[in-house]
Design a protein around this motif. Sequence first.
Motif, PDB file in Angstrom:
ATOM      1  N   CYS A   4      41.513 -27.216   3.994  1.00 58.12           N
ATOM      2  CA  CYS A   4      41.325 -25.868   4.500  1.00 58.12           C
ATOM      3  C   CYS A   4      40.381 -25.944   5.697  1.00 58.12           C
ATOM      4  O   CYS A   4      39.344 -26.607   5.635  1.00 58.12           O
ATOM      5  N   PHE A   5      40.769 -25.282   6.765  1.00 60.60           N
ATOM      6  CA  PHE A   5      39.944 -25.215   7.963  1.00 60.60           C
ATOM      7  C   PHE A   5      39.331 -23.825   8.031  1.00 60.60           C
ATOM      8  O   PHE A   5      40.051 -22.826   7.979  1.00 60.60           O
ATOM      9  N   ILE A   6      38.003 -23.775   8.115  1.00 67.05           N
ATOM     10  CA  ILE A   6      37.294 -22.501   8.195  1.00 67.05           C
ATOM     11  C   ILE A   6      36.672 -22.424   9.584  1.00 67.05           C
ATOM     12  O   ILE A   6      35.770 -23.203   9.916  1.00 67.05           O
ATOM     13  N   LEU A   7      37.201 -21.523  10.415  1.00 63.68           N
ATOM     14  CA  LEU A   7      36.717 -21.353  11.773  1.00 63.68           C
ATOM     15  C   LEU A   7      35.629 -20.291  11.775  1.00 63.68           C
ATOM     16  O   LEU A   7      35.847 -19.188  11.248  1.00 63.68           O
ATOM     17  N   VAL A   8      34.468 -20.630  12.320  1.00 58.29           N
ATOM     18  CA  VAL A   8      33.334 -19.711  12.315  1.00 58.29           C
ATOM     19  C   VAL A   8      32.703 -19.640  13.697  1.00 58.29           C
ATOM     20  O   VAL A   8      32.833 -20.559  14.506  1.00 58.29           O
ATOM     21  N   ASN A   9      32.006 -18.529  13.943  1.00 59.91           N
ATOM     22  CA  ASN A   9      31.203 -18.361  15.144  1.00 59.91           C
ATOM     23  C   ASN A   9      29.744 -18.249  14.751  1.00 59.91           C
ATOM     24  O   ASN A   9      29.395 -17.449  13.877  1.00 59.91           O
ATOM     25  N   ALA A  10      28.900 -19.030  15.410  1.00 63.19           N
ATOM     26  CA  ALA A  10      27.460 -18.935  15.185  1.00 63.19           C
ATOM     27  C   ALA A  10      26.968 -17.608  15.758  1.00 63.19           C
ATOM     28  O   ALA A  10      27.337 -17.226  16.858  1.00 63.19           O
ATOM     29  N   LEU A  11      26.146 -16.925  14.988  1.00 60.50           N
ATOM     30  CA  LEU A  11      25.597 -15.636  15.399  1.00 60.50           C
ATOM     31  C   LEU A  11      24.163 -15.813  15.909  1.00 60.50           C
ATOM     32  O   LEU A  11      23.543 -16.851  15.691  1.00 60.50           O
ATOM     33  N   PRO A  12      23.625 -14.805  16.611  1.00 59.40           N
ATOM     34  CA  PRO A  12      22.274 -14.928  17.171  1.00 59.40           C
ATOM     35  C   PRO A  12      21.206 -15.357  16.165  1.00 59.40           C
ATOM     36  O   PRO A  12      20.300 -16.121  16.519  1.00 59.40           O
ATOM     37  N   ALA A  13      21.301 -14.907  14.913  1.00 62.99           N
ATOM     38  CA  ALA A  13      20.313 -15.303  13.904  1.00 62.99           C
ATOM     39  C   ALA A  13      20.293 -16.820  13.735  1.00 62.99           C
ATOM     40  O   ALA A  13      19.232 -17.419  13.518  1.00 62.99           O
ATOM     41  N   ARG A  19      16.628 -26.449  15.831  1.00 67.49           N
ATOM     42  CA  ARG A  19      17.644 -27.367  15.292  1.00 67.49           C
ATOM     43  C   ARG A  19      17.233 -27.905  13.923  1.00 67.49           C
ATOM     44  O   ARG A  19      18.072 -28.079  13.046  1.00 67.49           O
ATOM     45  N   GLY A  20      15.947 -28.127  13.735  1.00 63.19           N
ATOM     46  CA  GLY A  20      15.459 -28.570  12.424  1.00 63.19           C
ATOM     47  C   GLY A  20      15.679 -27.512  11.357  1.00 63.19           C
ATOM     48  O   GLY A  20      16.082 -27.824  10.233  1.00 63.19           O
ATOM     49  N   GLN A  21      15.416 -26.257  11.703  1.00 64.99           N
ATOM     50  CA  GLN A  21      15.637 -25.161  10.753  1.00 64.99           C
ATOM     51  C   GLN A  21      17.121 -25.020  10.433  1.00 64.99           C
ATOM     52  O   GLN A  21      17.492 -24.760   9.284  1.00 64.99           O
ATOM     53  N   ARG A  22      17.968 -25.198  11.431  1.00 60.38           N
ATOM     54  CA  ARG A  22      19.420 -25.123  11.194  1.00 60.38           C
ATOM     55  C   ARG A  22      19.860 -26.181  10.192  1.00 60.38           C
ATOM     56  O   ARG A  22      20.635 -25.902   9.272  1.00 60.38           O
TER      57      ARG A  22
END
Length: 108
Positions: A4-13, A19-22
Amino acid sequence: MNTCFILVNALPAWLRLSRGQRAEVFAQEVLSLLPQHPGIQLRHFDAEAYSAVCSDVLMCEVPDAKALHFFIEGLRDSAIYTTPYFEVVHIIPTWEDGYRAYEVAQVL
């Protein structure tokens, strides 16, 4: 095994996080779900440099539809959806070589 491929967009939050928090949030909110859903394998792909459709693609190998459903429900309960950090653009369930399985079934 189905994919299954789940396409997502990163939001401002999400983008406001370091990058460490991500990495921490992804591990805590997504990777931590995997032990609860045996048989699911997850891969992550960056797409934003190549596509205006989505920023990221999650590729989930799943043993069956129930496992996929339960994993998606787990994601829906996580900060990935609830903060939200990502917007789900599209979910594309697939069956690798499904046509071959159909052809074999037709012969039998």
